[in-house]
Scaffold this active site. Structure first.
Site, PDB file in Angstrom:
ATOM      1  N   SER A   1       0.805  -1.220   0.000  1.00  0.00           N
ATOM      2  CA  SER A   1       0.000   0.000   0.000  1.00  0.00           C
ATOM      3  C   SER A   1       0.838   1.270   0.000  1.00  0.00           C
ATOM      4  CB  SER A   1      -0.926  -0.008   1.221  1.00  0.00           C
ATOM      5  OG  SER A   1      -1.780  -1.116   1.153  1.00  0.00           O
TER       6      SER A   1
ATOM      7  N   HIS B   1     -15.210   0.186   3.025  1.00  0.00           N
ATOM      8  CA  HIS B   1     -15.045   1.496   3.641  1.00  0.00           C
ATOM      9  C   HIS B   1     -16.235   2.412   3.390  1.00  0.00           C
ATOM     10  CE1 HIS B   1     -10.841   0.142   3.569  1.00  0.00           C
ATOM     11  NE2 HIS B   1     -10.703   0.915   4.643  1.00  0.00           N
TER      12      HIS B   1
ATOM     13  N   CYS C   1      -7.681   2.314   1.558  1.00  0.00           N
ATOM     14  CA  CYS C   1      -8.733   1.564   0.877  1.00  0.00           C
ATOM     15  C   CYS C   1      -8.241   1.040  -0.463  1.00  0.00           C
ATOM     16  CB  CYS C   1      -9.937   2.481   0.650  1.00  0.00           C
ATOM     17  SG  CYS C   1     -11.233   1.669  -0.323  1.00  0.00           S
TER      18      CYS C   1
END
Lengths: 592, 373
Positions: free
Chosen positions: A312, A355, A368
């Site tokens: 991420s 989310h 997310c």
């Protein structure tokens, strides 16, 4: 008549004697006039001994002037075989604590002239030296030679950057670069010690002494004092380094910290580390084998030689690319239902429940995945490639610490060439969250973070304090874009829902991004996986957010979740860096 | 007995006297240079000792010039017996030096009977030969050998003082030659020598001590082991060779004082001299020895009686042998046999005995005119 005969006899004897006399004269002429010059040379070398005086090596300091190394004498017991009495081998072996055969082998094994010293034992302690000195007169030809070696004051800390000294290899001995270096000398073999060896080395001096046949010094004839090597001030902050090293606690991983505005390396950890003092005192076989056989590979320079999927943390690049390409803006919202379906495939978000409706800010803060699938879809892999490489990913940073891997940022051309296959949209989704083909080294991620923090300038990582910054390229992105992303990165650490909340510091405002890079294809709850299948934990960070002075990447191999494993290390490192100088020195003193 | 009258002074052999004195003074200088200790305040006292022995030697010389050498023939037998007994004493209770027993301690003085024995031996043999008819045949030669030479020779070998033993043997044969050998005798000696050489060689080789064997090996191939047995020879050649034409200068030699050269002030003193004085100085020094030897030969020719002739020949051959063997060894063209260079090498007993020998030579020459007596 008798006297007559007598006289003849005497004359004959006289001739014989004169003939003998002439033979002596011819021999004298041969030795003294014809071969005289040659013998003169031999007698000079008999009498004169040239002793190399090692030059004190330059001291390496950290950026705050704290010395990282000290010069220590390295004692060797040597023997001149030509002056030695072979009957004394047993006694000598006992004196040195060696096997008799070993001593004998070393004495007889030399191919040099019998008057050049043979090293019998190296790395003697002070106690051994005293013991030998006291008994030296019993062993003609025995002497103690002194060389300069290093003590690494912080041991394992920063070893991969600072490096170590070692004996010259045969290949180096032939290299003209080392022409002036005595063959037995220690030279830098790793890290900064190797990189700046020429600078640190200095010039060895020489002492010409007159010796007698027992090798005793009669007097000093000539002395060229050695010239000390130049000191070196690294950009490294040893306080940061120590804190980081401690925070890793031996877990495999790496940390690279840079000064965003200059590219100076502030911290450089490759964990687990090794003790360079082992090399400087002459590493023995057992030590070497245990070091090279360690399954955690302490000799691997992870910060530049291991590449990992960025996970991420790659979303930073994705966010910038999306904003710059205009496919999203701050208000763009994506509804995260815990994953998306694409054909028969399902791409999940790490939060199974989803989310909900998220904007860029929350998408970064809460990491997310679904949001960035959408960004990736809108961008396409080639535009992702463009922006990622603008920040230095996919190519070596040029940090001069050895063979550096360049990571990988895929695009359609690469796929076609390397995999002989077209690019699929599904792959774009995977790569958009830093999985799949994408990979980067910790130093690349630090460089990327640094460029984001400083407004888009990609600097080459530098090792010396005050070096002229080397701008590799400018990412060419709008300040507003970076401001928006940095605000989100601040949120990652400082907002209650942020994935990097562990790194929240009372000392300074840290901004960052967590990353959890999959090791195996199917994502599972990490705690059920055995360690080697656990995810790699990433955290990239910079601080203070308002005016960044440090940017870094932290990777913990198989560390699980980035927020819980890597983020605390970054926090400790940054806080150590922010300490006032006196505090740093105090800490260092305590540690030593 | 003592007759130092005007005539004695008038006919005094100043050439021999001056030559040996000059060589001895050079010797003391060289001993000083060889034993100086660079970098050390206190200097070795050896050269002073040698100077004292020079004075004693000069006294000895004067004493042995002062009486008619005929007297020597009268004391030859008791002197010879005493000499042999002393050799036996050394064998039994001698002090060991250099792996060999050569010394007898008399209170503070240690002396080497073998040094004096050579002269005693020459006197005895001269006395014996002066009664023989010339030319000497083989029977007479063998008789002389077994009566006079054999016993001391064996004892010298046993000591072991191989150097002196060989010198004694050489002196014996050269004095026989000087006396005059018949053709048959010469042929017999050569024949016996050739036949017995392999046996003798074998006996000698197995009888030799290790250090003696090493010396022979080293002579044949000095490079075989430069740090071991060939070391002496190599270092000696380095010392001599490095002197080049004009030498390094007095007190500027390095091979000796720095101890590269073993036996630097005794057997290898010529190497120290040659290093410092070069080819030029060496030729001058060797010329002094040549002068001493040729003068001795001349004395042999001119001596008034057979005893004097034999005595002069024996002493001259003794000097000659020592000279050639020692210098040859130093220059690496002879095996390393531990014998000193007369008048040069450090060693009090040897210096005294050499001065006495020179005194006898001078005595013979000074009293060569039989008419006056």
């Amino acid at each position: 008549m008798l006297t007559e005969k007598n006289g003849e006899k005497v004359r004959l004897i006289g001739y014989v004697i004169i003939a003998g006399f002439l033979i002596l004269l011819i021999r004298l002429w041969q030795l003294q006039v014809l071969q005289g010059a040659e013998y003169r040379k031999v007698s000079e070398s008999n009498r004169l001994r040239v002793i190399g005086v090692p030059a004190p090596r330059g001291i390496i300091f950290d950026r705050n002037g704290i010395p990282l190394v000290k010069n220590i004498p390295y004692f060797c017991a040597s023997l001149i075989p030509g002056e030695f009495d072979e009957h004394l081998v047993a006694g000598l072996a006992q004196l040195l604590g060696m096997k008799e055969e070993e001593v004998e082998e070393k004495i007889t094994g030399t191919r040099e002239s019998p008057f050049s010293p043979v090293r019998l034992k190296e790395g003697l302690t002070f106690k051994e030296v005293n013991y030998i000195e006291a008994r030296r007169s019993d062993f003609p030809g025995l002497m103690i030679e002194i060389e300069a070696s290093r003590g690494y004051l912080f041991g394992k800390t920063g070893a991969h950057l600072i490096g170590y000294l070692g004996r010259m290899t045969p290949a180096q001995a032939k290299n003209p670069e080392f022409r002036d270096v005595p063959p037995d000398a220690f030279i830098g073999q790793w890290g900064v010690e190797k990189l700046y060896d020429k600078w640190l080395r200095g010039t060895a001096g020489q002492k010409v002494i007159e010796v007698d046949a027992l090798g005793r010094e009669i007097r000093l004839l000539k002395e060229n004092p050695p010239v000390k090597g130049s000191d070196l001030t690294l950009s490294l902050d040893i306080a940061l380094e120590s804190a980081a090293e401690k925070a890793f606690d031996g877990r495999p991983g790496a940390l690279v910290a840079m000064q965003p505005d200059t590219g100076e390396i502030l911290g450089y950890v490759s964990s687990p580390s090794f003790d360079p003092n082992m090399f400087a005192k002459g590493i023995n076989r057992d030590e070497w084998e245990s070091l090279s056989g360690d399954k955690n590979l302490p000799m691997l320079n992870r910060a530049i030689q291991s590449q990992y999927p960025p996970g991420s943390t790659f979303k930073i690049v994705m966010a910038i690319a999306g904003l710059e390409a205009g496919v999203i803006d701050g208000q763009t919202k994506v509804d995260c239902k815990g994953g998306i379906s694409f054909g028969k495939w399902h791409f999940g978000c790490w939060r199974k429940g989803g989310h909900g409706l998220v904007s860029l800010h929350r998408a970064l803060v809460e990491s997310c995945d679904v949001y960035f699938y959408e960004v990736g879809k809108r961008l396409g892999i080639d535009r992702i490639y463009d922006y990622a490489t603008r920040f230095g990913l996919g190519r070596p940073t040029g940090i001069p610490l050895g063979a550096e891997r360049k990571g990988l940022i895929p695009n359609t051309r690469w796929k076609l060439e390397a995999r002989k296959a077209p690019w699929y949209l599904g792959e774009t989704f995977v790569n958009s969250i830093g999985q799949g083909y994408v990979s980067a080294t910790p130093v690349q991620m630090a460089e990327m973070m640094s460029a984001v923090a400083n407004g888009g300038s990609v600097y080459r990582p530098l090792l010396l304090k005050g070096s002229k910054p080397v701008l590799l390229r400018n990412a060419g992105v709008k300040p507003s874009t970076l401001d928006e992303v940095k605000a989100a990165l601040k949120g990652v650490v400082n907002e209650p829902s942020g994935t990097g909340w562990v790194a929240k510091s009372g000392v300074t405002t840290i901004g960052g991004k967590t990353g959890t890079a999959q090791v195996v294809g199917i994502r599972k709850e990490s705690k059920y996986l055995s360690e080697k299948h656990r995810d790699h934990a990433w955290f990239v960070a910079f601080a203070p957010v308002e005016k960044p002075d440090i940017a870094m990447s932290v990777l913990v191999e198989h560390g699980g979740h980035g927020g819980s494993t890597a983020a605390p290390i970054a926090k400790k490192a940054i806080e150590a860096y922010m300490l006032p100088l006196e505090k740093k020195k105090e800490l260092i003193d305590v540690q030593n | 007995m003592f007759r130092i009258d005007r005539r004695t002074l008038q006919n005094f052999d100043w050439v021999t006297f001056t030559t040996v004195l000059a060589i001895s003074v050079i010797g003391i200088m060289t001993v000083f240079s060889a034993t100086r200790q660079p970098g050390v305040e206190a200097q070795s006292p050896l050269f002073i000792k040698q100077a004292v022995w020079l004075v004693i030697g000069l006294l000895g010389l004067v004493v042995f010039v002062s009486f008619d050498y005929i007297w020597l023939s009268r004391i030859s037998l008791p002197a010879y017996i005493t000499g042999v007994v002393l050799l036996a004493v050394v064998l039994v209770m001698g002090k060991t030096g250099m792996g060999a027993q050569r010394w007898i301690s008399l209170g503070p003085i240690a002396f080497q009977p073998s040094e004096f024995f050579k002269l005693i031996f020459i006197v005895m043999l001269s006395q014996y030969l002066s009664f023989l008819r010339s030319p000497v045949n083989i029977g007479m030669l063998l008789k002389a050998f077994f009566i006079i030479v054999f016993l001391p020779f064996v004892m010298l070998v046993k000591q072991p003082d191989l150097g002196t033993a060989i010198v004694v043997l050489i002196i014996f044969f050269s004095m026989m030659l000087a006396k005059g050998l018949g053709r048959k005798a010469v042929a017999m000696i050569v024949l016996i020598g050739l036949v017995s050489l392999p046996f003798l060689g074998n006996i000698m080789w197995t009888g030799l001590k290790d250090y003696q064997k090493n010396r022979l090996i080293a002579f044949i191939d000095p490079q075989a082991d430069p740090s071991g047995i060939g070391y002496h020879i190599n270092q000696s050649k380095v010392a001599v060779g490095s002197g080049e034409f004009f030498g390094k200068g007095f007190l500027h030699g390095t091979q000796g004082p720095f101890r590269f050269l073993p036996e630097r002030h005794t057997d290898f003193i010529f190497a120290v001299f040659a290093e410092e004085w070069g080819f030029f100085g060496s030729v001058c020094l060797l010329s002094l020895y040549l002068m001493l030897i040729l003068r001795g030969l001349d004395t042999f020719r001119k001596a008034k009686d057979d005893f004097g002739r034999m005595l002069a020949a024996g002493i001259t051959f003794m000097f000659c042998t020592y000279f050639f063997v020692n210098v040859g060894m130093t220059l690496g063209i002879m095996p390393v046999v531990g014998i000193p260079l007369p008048f040069m090498s450090y060693g009090g007993t040897a210096l005294l005995s050499n001065f006495i020998s020179a005194g006898v030579l001078i005595n013979i020459r000074t009293r060569r005119f039989s008419l006056f007596y």
